[in-house]
Scaffold this motif. Sequence first.
Motif, PDB file in Angstrom:
ATOM      1  N   SER A 100     -12.925  -5.767  -5.450  1.00 36.35           N
ATOM      2  CA  SER A 100     -11.914  -6.103  -4.450  1.00 36.35           C
ATOM      3  C   SER A 100     -12.449  -5.907  -3.032  1.00 36.35           C
ATOM      4  CB  SER A 100     -10.672  -5.226  -4.658  1.00 36.35           C
ATOM      5  OG  SER A 100     -10.111  -5.443  -5.942  1.00 36.35           O
ATOM      6  N   THR A 101     -13.202  -4.820  -2.842  1.00 37.58           N
ATOM      7  CA  THR A 101     -13.787  -4.570  -1.521  1.00 37.58           C
ATOM      8  C   THR A 101     -14.770  -5.664  -1.144  1.00 37.58           C
ATOM      9  OG1 THR A 101     -13.531  -2.184  -1.847  1.00 37.58           O
ATOM     10  CG2 THR A 101     -15.070  -2.909  -0.134  1.00 37.58           C
ATOM     11  N   MET A 102     -15.603  -6.089  -2.111  1.00 38.13           N
ATOM     12  CA  MET A 102     -16.552  -7.161  -1.840  1.00 38.13           C
ATOM     13  C   MET A 102     -15.828  -8.465  -1.525  1.00 38.13           C
ATOM     14  SD  MET A 102     -19.506  -6.431  -4.714  1.00 38.13           S
ATOM     15  CE  MET A 102     -20.353  -7.942  -4.267  1.00 38.13           C
ATOM     16  N   ALA A 103     -14.755  -8.761  -2.289  1.00 38.38           N
ATOM     17  CA  ALA A 103     -14.000  -9.993  -2.040  1.00 38.38           C
ATOM     18  C   ALA A 103     -13.371  -9.982  -0.651  1.00 38.38           C
ATOM     19  CB  ALA A 103     -12.927 -10.169  -3.115  1.00 38.38           C
ATOM     20  N   LEU A 104     -12.804  -8.839  -0.266  1.00 38.17           N
ATOM     21  CA  LEU A 104     -12.195  -8.747   1.068  1.00 38.17           C
ATOM     22  C   LEU A 104     -13.237  -8.898   2.164  1.00 38.17           C
ATOM     23  CD1 LEU A 104      -9.660  -5.821   0.539  1.00 38.17           C
ATOM     24  CD2 LEU A 104      -9.109  -8.211   0.969  1.00 38.17           C
ATOM     25  N   SER A 105     -14.436  -8.337   1.928  1.00 38.30           N
ATOM     26  CA  SER A 105     -15.478  -8.432   2.952  1.00 38.30           C
ATOM     27  C   SER A 105     -15.988  -9.861   3.120  1.00 38.30           C
ATOM     28  CB  SER A 105     -16.640  -7.504   2.598  1.00 38.30           C
ATOM     29  OG  SER A 105     -17.291  -7.930   1.409  1.00 38.30           O
ATOM     30  N   LYS A 106     -15.844 -10.705   2.084  1.00 36.08           N
ATOM     31  CA  LYS A 106     -16.311 -12.090   2.166  1.00 36.08           C
ATOM     32  C   LYS A 106     -15.253 -13.041   2.719  1.00 36.08           C
ATOM     33  CE  LYS A 106     -20.278 -11.119   0.219  1.00 36.08           C
ATOM     34  NZ  LYS A 106     -21.543 -11.165   1.014  1.00 36.08           N
ATOM     35  N   MET A 107     -14.022 -12.578   2.872  1.00 37.72           N
ATOM     36  CA  MET A 107     -12.956 -13.465   3.336  1.00 37.72           C
ATOM     37  C   MET A 107     -13.138 -13.789   4.815  1.00 37.72           C
ATOM     38  SD  MET A 107      -9.562 -11.848   1.514  1.00 37.72           S
ATOM     39  CE  MET A 107      -8.498 -12.993   2.416  1.00 37.72           C
ATOM     40  N   ILE A 108     -12.789 -15.029   5.180  1.00 35.68           N
ATOM     41  CA  ILE A 108     -12.845 -15.414   6.592  1.00 35.68           C
ATOM     42  C   ILE A 108     -11.550 -15.031   7.306  1.00 35.68           C
ATOM     43  CG2 ILE A 108     -14.456 -17.295   6.156  1.00 35.68           C
ATOM     44  CD1 ILE A 108     -12.122 -19.234   6.317  1.00 35.68           C
ATOM     45  N   ASP A 109     -10.478 -14.818   6.556  1.00 38.23           N
ATOM     46  CA  ASP A 109      -9.226 -14.351   7.136  1.00 38.23           C
ATOM     47  C   ASP A 109      -9.217 -12.818   7.160  1.00 38.23           C
ATOM     48  OD1 ASP A 109      -8.396 -16.912   7.441  1.00 38.23           O
ATOM     49  OD2 ASP A 109      -7.097 -16.936   5.677  1.00 38.23           O
ATOM     50  N   GLY A 110      -8.608 -12.263   8.194  1.00 36.49           N
ATOM     51  CA  GLY A 110      -8.507 -10.815   8.296  1.00 36.49           C
ATOM     52  C   GLY A 110      -7.360 -10.282   7.458  1.00 36.49           C
ATOM     53  N   VAL A 111      -7.570  -9.107   6.861  1.00 38.06           N
ATOM     54  CA  VAL A 111      -6.540  -8.445   6.059  1.00 38.06           C
ATOM     55  C   VAL A 111      -6.466  -6.984   6.496  1.00 38.06           C
ATOM     56  CG1 VAL A 111      -5.795  -7.760   3.747  1.00 38.06           C
ATOM     57  CG2 VAL A 111      -6.908  -9.971   4.092  1.00 38.06           C
ATOM     58  N   VAL A 112      -5.243  -6.531   6.789  1.00 38.71           N
ATOM     59  CA  VAL A 112      -5.014  -5.138   7.181  1.00 38.71           C
ATOM     60  C   VAL A 112      -3.821  -4.618   6.378  1.00 38.71           C
ATOM     61  CG1 VAL A 112      -4.481  -3.538   9.044  1.00 38.71           C
ATOM     62  CG2 VAL A 112      -5.890  -5.549   9.508  1.00 38.71           C
ATOM     63  N   MET A 113      -3.998  -3.438   5.755  1.00 38.08           N
ATOM     64  CA  MET A 113      -2.903  -2.779   5.054  1.00 38.08           C
ATOM     65  C   MET A 113      -2.556  -1.506   5.805  1.00 38.08           C
ATOM     66  SD  MET A 113      -0.875  -2.907   2.357  1.00 38.08           S
ATOM     67  CE  MET A 113      -1.696  -3.829   1.050  1.00 38.08           C
ATOM     68  N   LEU A 114      -1.247  -1.344   6.106  1.00 39.83           N
ATOM     69  CA  LEU A 114      -0.763  -0.178   6.841  1.00 39.83           C
ATOM     70  C   LEU A 114       0.154   0.653   5.950  1.00 39.83           C
ATOM     71  CD1 LEU A 114       0.164  -1.832  10.267  1.00 39.83           C
ATOM     72  CD2 LEU A 114      -2.029  -0.864   9.556  1.00 39.83           C
ATOM     73  N   SER A 115       0.116   1.955   6.138  1.00 42.96           N
ATOM     74  CA  SER A 115       1.009   2.857   5.420  1.00 42.96           C
ATOM     75  C   SER A 115       2.411   2.775   6.012  1.00 42.96           C
ATOM     76  CB  SER A 115       0.478   4.290   5.517  1.00 42.96           C
ATOM     77  OG  SER A 115       0.613   4.765   6.845  1.00 42.96           O
ATOM     78  N   PRO A 116       3.416   3.382   5.366  1.00 40.25           N
ATOM     79  CA  PRO A 116       4.758   3.392   5.978  1.00 40.25           C
ATOM     80  C   PRO A 116       4.777   4.046   7.359  1.00 40.25           C
ATOM     81  CG  PRO A 116       4.881   3.998   3.651  1.00 40.25           C
ATOM     82  CD  PRO A 116       3.424   3.921   3.997  1.00 40.25           C
ATOM     83  N   VAL A 189       5.125  -4.979   1.921  1.00 38.74           N
ATOM     84  CA  VAL A 189       4.651  -5.271   0.571  1.00 38.74           C
ATOM     85  C   VAL A 189       5.809  -5.231  -0.417  1.00 38.74           C
ATOM     86  CG1 VAL A 189       3.107  -4.504  -1.283  1.00 38.74           C
ATOM     87  CG2 VAL A 189       2.348  -4.405   1.105  1.00 38.74           C
ATOM     88  N   ALA A 190       6.713  -4.278  -0.265  1.00 37.11           N
ATOM     89  CA  ALA A 190       7.890  -4.161  -1.130  1.00 37.11           C
ATOM     90  C   ALA A 190       9.124  -4.018  -0.259  1.00 37.11           C
ATOM     91  CB  ALA A 190       7.754  -2.959  -2.074  1.00 37.11           C
ATOM     92  N   ASP A 191      10.276  -4.364  -0.828  1.00 41.65           N
ATOM     93  CA  ASP A 191      11.518  -4.364  -0.063  1.00 41.65           C
ATOM     94  C   ASP A 191      12.160  -2.972  -0.109  1.00 41.65           C
ATOM     95  OD1 ASP A 191      13.590  -5.154   1.470  1.00 41.65           O
ATOM     96  OD2 ASP A 191      14.682  -6.177  -0.131  1.00 41.65           O
ATOM     97  N   ARG A 192      11.492  -2.001   0.505  1.00 48.01           N
ATOM     98  CA  ARG A 192      12.054  -0.654   0.649  1.00 48.01           C
ATOM     99  C   ARG A 192      11.467  -0.012   1.900  1.00 48.01           C
ATOM    100  NH1 ARG A 192       8.412   0.045  -3.861  1.00 48.01           N
ATOM    101  NH2 ARG A 192       6.719   1.489  -3.317  1.00 48.01           N
ATOM    102  N   ASP A 193      12.121   1.062   2.358  1.00 50.09           N
ATOM    103  CA  ASP A 193      11.752   1.647   3.647  1.00 50.09           C
ATOM    104  C   ASP A 193      10.368   2.286   3.631  1.00 50.09           C
ATOM    105  OD1 ASP A 193      14.157   0.836   4.664  1.00 50.09           O
ATOM    106  OD2 ASP A 193      15.169   2.753   4.286  1.00 50.09           O
ATOM    107  N   ASP A 194       9.941   2.819   2.476  1.00 47.24           N
ATOM    108  CA  ASP A 194       8.646   3.495   2.410  1.00 47.24           C
ATOM    109  C   ASP A 194       7.527   2.567   1.948  1.00 47.24           C
ATOM    110  OD1 ASP A 194       9.590   3.179  -0.139  1.00 47.24           O
ATOM    111  OD2 ASP A 194       8.955   5.140  -0.870  1.00 47.24           O
ATOM    112  N   SER A 195       7.690   1.276   2.160  1.00 45.55           N
ATOM    113  CA  SER A 195       6.696   0.296   1.711  1.00 45.55           C
ATOM    114  C   SER A 195       5.556   0.186   2.714  1.00 45.55           C
ATOM    115  CB  SER A 195       7.340  -1.073   1.511  1.00 45.55           C
ATOM    116  OG  SER A 195       6.362  -2.064   1.262  1.00 45.55           O
ATOM    117  N   ASN A 196       4.380  -0.162   2.196  1.00 44.00           N
ATOM    118  CA  ASN A 196       3.262  -0.480   3.074  1.00 44.00           C
ATOM    119  C   ASN A 196       3.514  -1.813   3.785  1.00 44.00           C
ATOM    120  OD1 ASN A 196       1.999   1.828   2.197  1.00 44.00           O
ATOM    121  ND2 ASN A 196       0.713   0.789   0.703  1.00 44.00           N
ATOM    122  N   VAL A 197       2.751  -2.052   4.835  1.00 48.70           N
ATOM    123  CA  VAL A 197       2.882  -3.277   5.627  1.00 48.70           C
ATOM    124  C   VAL A 197       1.560  -4.030   5.560  1.00 48.70           C
ATOM    125  CG1 VAL A 197       3.334  -4.241   7.910  1.00 48.70           C
ATOM    126  CG2 VAL A 197       4.555  -2.194   7.158  1.00 48.70           C
TER     127      VAL A 197
END
Length: 272
Positions: A100-116, A189-197
């Motif tokens: 997954s890390t290798m796939a993300l590093s090869k993507m031309i689009d940026g991806v960012v995951m944030l905690s709650p 990511v999920a429909d709740r208050d403690d979801s990642n963004v």
Amino acid sequence: MSEKLEPQYHDRDRFDPMVGRVVRQFVLIALVVVVTTLLDLPAAIVVLSTGLVLLALGLIEIAHRRRRWRQAEAQLRRVDEQSRNWRRRLDALLYESQQSTMALSKMIDGVVMLSPELRILLMNKAAQDLFALPSGGDYLDRIFSEVVRVPEINQAVRSAQAGDGCQEVTVEIHDQSSTTPVRLRVDRVADRDDSNVLLTIRDETEVHRVEAMRREFVANFSHEIKTPIAAIKGYGETAELAIDDDPTAATHFLRQIQGQCLRLERLVADMM
């Protein structure tokens, strides 16, 4: 793959607590001696009885030890098999994480995951480049708004995190030598208050270039097509006026209209 695990069995001489059984055995032997002495039996019978008791105790101890050791070995095998299964699962998870890390590093689009709490959990290289962040920096577990100081982006992140639905915004990221238009999509990511963004970032430079080419083409085509259309309109009006009084002139104007129509055909063919 990881190093193979081998079962580690305990030493047999240290496995069972012996003190209690040894004490019980000595007490039983002493009891046999006392009973045979009180019964005033011959010495040979005392010795024989004591020997038989010792033999019986030894056989019982051997059977007990063998049973306990078989139980212990069976338990250790089960624990070892569980350990192997967990290690295989861990290796599989590590492999999937690496892929997954290798796939993300090869993507031309940026991806960012944030905690709650809007701390950065994941950011691929494309996101760092699109946000014009210095390469090699450590951005994990940092507050996103402290890393990316673009008000429109931070407002979209806060709105998505608050449950206002998917947010889309287009901004320009200014670097030292260039300006890059980017389009962001922000959603929980999920429909709740403690979801990642989750943020996805796309470079809009090519889209803007194509749009500029489209506008230039439309402007040039409109300019080129206006001339023959105006000529056709003028010749048509003149031919209509001259068709009764001067048929020769009307024919001339009709030929001009035909020529302008051919010009339009060539323009359309060039456009195709």
